[in-house]
Design a protein around this motif. Structure first.
Motif, PDB file in Angstrom:
ATOM      1  N   LYS A 161      61.398  73.280  46.596  1.00 13.04           N
ATOM      2  CA  LYS A 161      62.421  74.321  46.726  1.00 13.04           C
ATOM      3  C   LYS A 161      63.697  73.796  47.378  1.00 13.04           C
ATOM      4  O   LYS A 161      64.757  74.436  47.298  1.00 13.04           O
ATOM      5  CB  LYS A 161      61.872  75.502  47.530  1.00 13.04           C
ATOM      6  N   SER A 162      63.613  72.623  48.012  1.00 15.63           N
ATOM      7  CA  SER A 162      64.801  72.030  48.635  1.00 15.63           C
ATOM      8  C   SER A 162      65.592  71.155  47.656  1.00 15.63           C
ATOM      9  O   SER A 162      66.634  70.604  48.023  1.00 15.63           O
ATOM     10  CB  SER A 162      64.389  71.174  49.846  1.00 15.63           C
ATOM     11  N   TRP A 163      65.109  71.028  46.405  1.00 21.04           N
ATOM     12  CA  TRP A 163      65.749  70.141  45.423  1.00 21.04           C
ATOM     13  C   TRP A 163      67.149  70.661  45.094  1.00 21.04           C
ATOM     14  O   TRP A 163      67.348  71.849  44.841  1.00 21.04           O
ATOM     15  CB  TRP A 163      64.915  70.080  44.153  1.00 21.04           C
ATOM     16  N   THR A 164      68.123  69.755  45.135  1.00 23.76           N
ATOM     17  CA  THR A 164      69.497  70.103  44.790  1.00 23.76           C
ATOM     18  C   THR A 164      70.014  69.123  43.743  1.00 23.76           C
ATOM     19  O   THR A 164      69.323  68.173  43.363  1.00 23.76           O
ATOM     20  CB  THR A 164      70.420  70.046  46.026  1.00 23.76           C
ATOM     21  N   ALA A 165      71.264  69.325  43.334  1.00 28.12           N
ATOM     22  CA  ALA A 165      71.872  68.457  42.327  1.00 28.12           C
ATOM     23  C   ALA A 165      72.012  67.022  42.817  1.00 28.12           C
ATOM     24  O   ALA A 165      72.108  66.088  42.013  1.00 28.12           O
ATOM     25  CB  ALA A 165      73.237  69.012  41.930  1.00 28.12           C
ATOM     26  N   SER A 166      71.993  66.821  44.145  1.00 29.81           N
ATOM     27  CA  SER A 166      72.182  65.476  44.697  1.00 29.81           C
ATOM     28  C   SER A 166      70.868  64.780  45.063  1.00 29.81           C
ATOM     29  O   SER A 166      70.882  63.590  45.399  1.00 29.81           O
ATOM     30  CB  SER A 166      73.064  65.542  45.948  1.00 29.81           C
ATOM     31  N   THR A 167      69.750  65.489  44.973  1.00 24.11           N
ATOM     32  CA  THR A 167      68.479  64.931  45.467  1.00 24.11           C
ATOM     33  C   THR A 167      68.082  63.667  44.715  1.00 24.11           C
ATOM     34  O   THR A 167      67.663  62.676  45.326  1.00 24.11           O
ATOM     35  CB  THR A 167      67.363  65.974  45.367  1.00 24.11           C
TER      36      THR A 167
ATOM     37  N   SER B 197      56.414  76.289  46.972  1.00 24.42           N
ATOM     38  CA  SER B 197      57.614  76.341  46.144  1.00 24.42           C
ATOM     39  C   SER B 197      57.248  77.014  44.831  1.00 24.42           C
ATOM     40  O   SER B 197      56.109  76.876  44.366  1.00 24.42           O
ATOM     41  CB  SER B 197      58.147  74.936  45.859  1.00 24.42           C
TER      42      SER B 197
ATOM     43  N   GLU C 241      69.965  60.772  45.959  1.00 23.18           N
ATOM     44  CA  GLU C 241      69.544  60.399  47.314  1.00 23.18           C
ATOM     45  C   GLU C 241      68.239  59.605  47.273  1.00 23.18           C
ATOM     46  O   GLU C 241      68.075  58.613  47.998  1.00 23.18           O
ATOM     47  CB  GLU C 241      69.389  61.656  48.171  1.00 23.18           C
TER      48      GLU C 241
ATOM     49  N   SER D  56      59.967  64.377  51.450  1.00 22.95           N
ATOM     50  CA  SER D  56      61.260  65.031  51.281  1.00 22.95           C
ATOM     51  C   SER D  56      62.303  63.945  51.467  1.00 22.95           C
ATOM     52  O   SER D  56      61.964  62.818  51.856  1.00 22.95           O
ATOM     53  CB  SER D  56      61.460  66.144  52.319  1.00 22.95           C
TER      54      SER D  56
END
Length: 311
Positions: free
Chosen positions: A105-111, A139, A114, A57
Motif C-alpha cells: 500500500k506504500s507503493w508510489t510512482a517512485s518506488t 494491503s 528507489e 520496504s
C-alpha cells in the motif's frame, strides 16, 4: 540466546566454518535493536555465514543495506576469533531490495526507481521480499498484485534473483508469475532464479513451485511439533535437495519456542538443517552442503563478495 547449545552446538562444531547460509534475516526488526552485532557474531560462531538481510520496504531495504555494510567490519574481538580459528573470517552480510505485500500500500510512482538504486549496491543480492499475502490482507489484493508485477519486472530488467513471499495466495501467485515463467502461451520464460521463502503452504503448492523451477526456503517452522507436521511429512519429501534453501526469518519462527522470549536468531539455521537432514535421512553435512551451494549459486554470493571488496 547462547550460541549453538546442546546437540545443536555439537552439530555446529562438526560443520565447517561458514558452511550454512541464512537466506532470510529481519535484522532491522526492533527485536535486534540493541544487539545486532552480537547476533551476527553468534551466527558466525555457529558456522552460519553469509546472512541475507531482508528488505521489506524502501525504508527497511535502506536500513538493511546500512547494516550489511556496518556489521561486516572487523573488530578486535572478531580478529581474535579469526586468529584462534573460531571463525574463518569476518561475517558476510548481504541484503535484498523490495516491498513486502504487507507494505504494498506504500507503493508510489517512485518506488521502483528507489529499489533499482538500492539494487545497484554491491551487497544487494536479490529483489524482494515481494509477493502476495492473502492471509492478513494488510494491503488491498489488487495493490499487492501491482507491487509484485512491478518487482518481477524490475528483477527481469536487472537480471537479479527474487526473494518471494506467498501466504494463502498460491493460485494468484502462479497467475501473476505465469507470463514471466512463459506459462501463458505467448511469452518465453524470463524470470530470474527465485525462491519462495518461509514456505508453509501445501504439498501441492510446493510441488508446483518446484515444477516451474523455483526454489523453496524452509524455516524453524519445520521443527514445530504441530505446525510443522505437514512440512515434515508431506512437503519436504517432495523438494529435491538441489531446490532447497535454509533460513530463520529471524526474529520470527523460533524452532522450539513460542510466545514471549522466543526470539529466533540466525544461528538457529543449524536447527533447521538438523531437522531437514533427519526428515530426509541424510547426514547433516550433506544437507548443509547442498543448501549452501544452492544459496551461493542463486544469489551469486561469491560474486557479491568480490564486488563488496572480499568481505
Amino acid at each position: 540466546e547462547g550460541e549453538g547449545e546442546g546437540e545443536g552446538g555439537d552439530v555446529a562444531r562438526r560443520l565447517a566454518a561458514d558452511s550454512l547460509v541464512d537466506i532470510g534475516v529481519n535484522l532491522t526488526n526492533r527485536a535486534f535493536k540493541k544487539d545486532a552485532a552480537e547476533v551476527v557474531a553468534r551466527a558466525a560462531l555457529a558456522g552460519v555465514s553469509p546472512l541475507m538481510l531482508t528488505g521489506t520496504s524502501v525504508k527497511a531495504s535502506r536500513e538493511s543495506r546500512d547494516l550489511s555494510h556496518r556489521l561486516c567490519i572487523e573488530t578486535p574481538a572478531m580478529m581474535k576469533q579469526i586468529q584462534t580459528g573460531e571463525i574463518s573470517g569476518p561475517p558476510e552480510l548481504y541484503f535484498t531490495s523490495g516491498v513486502h505485500p504487507h507494505d504494498a500500500k506504500s507503493w508510489t510512482a517512485s518506488t521502483r526507481d528507489e529499489l533499482r538504486t538500492l539494487a545497484a549496491d554491491p551487497r544487494c543480492v536479490a529483489i524482494g521480499e515481494c509477493g502476495l499475502d492473502f492471509n492478513r490482507d494488510f494491503s488491498p489484493r489488487d495493490v499487492q498484485e501491482h507491487a509484485l508485477r512491478e518487482q518481477l519486472e524490475l528483477a527481469c530488467e536487472l537480471g537479479m534473483p527474487l526473494f518471494l513471499h506467498e501466504r494463502d495466495a498460491h493460485e494468484r501467485m502462479m497467475a501473476v508469475m505465469a507470463p514471466f515463467l512463459g506459462l501463458d502461451g505467448t511469452t518465453e520464460r524470463r524470470l530470474p532464479p527465485a525462491v519462495i521463502h518461509c514456505f508453509t503452504g501445501s504439498a501441492a503448492a510446493a510441488a508446483q513451485y518446484v515444477a516451474v523451477g523455483l526454489y523453496v526456503g524452509l524455516t524453524g517452522t519445520i521443527c514445530m511439533e504441530e505446525r510443522g507436521r505437514h512440512l515434515r511429512e508431506e512437503v519436504l519429501p517432495l523438494i529435491p535437495l538441489d531446490r532447497l534453501m535454509l533460513e530463520t526469518d529471524a526474529p520470527f519462527m523460533h524452532p522450539t519456542k513460542q510466545g514471549r522470549n522466543s526470539r529466533c536468531e540466525p544461528h538457529h539455521t543449524v536447527d533447521v538443517c538438523m531437522k531437514v537432514a533427519e526428515v530426509l535421512g541424510v547426514e547433516v553435512e550433506v544437507a548443509a552442503a547442498a543448501t549452501t551451494t544452492n544459496a551461493r549459486s542463486v544469489f551469486r554470493l561469491d560474486h557479491a563478495r568480490a564486488r563488496a571488496g572480499g568481505r
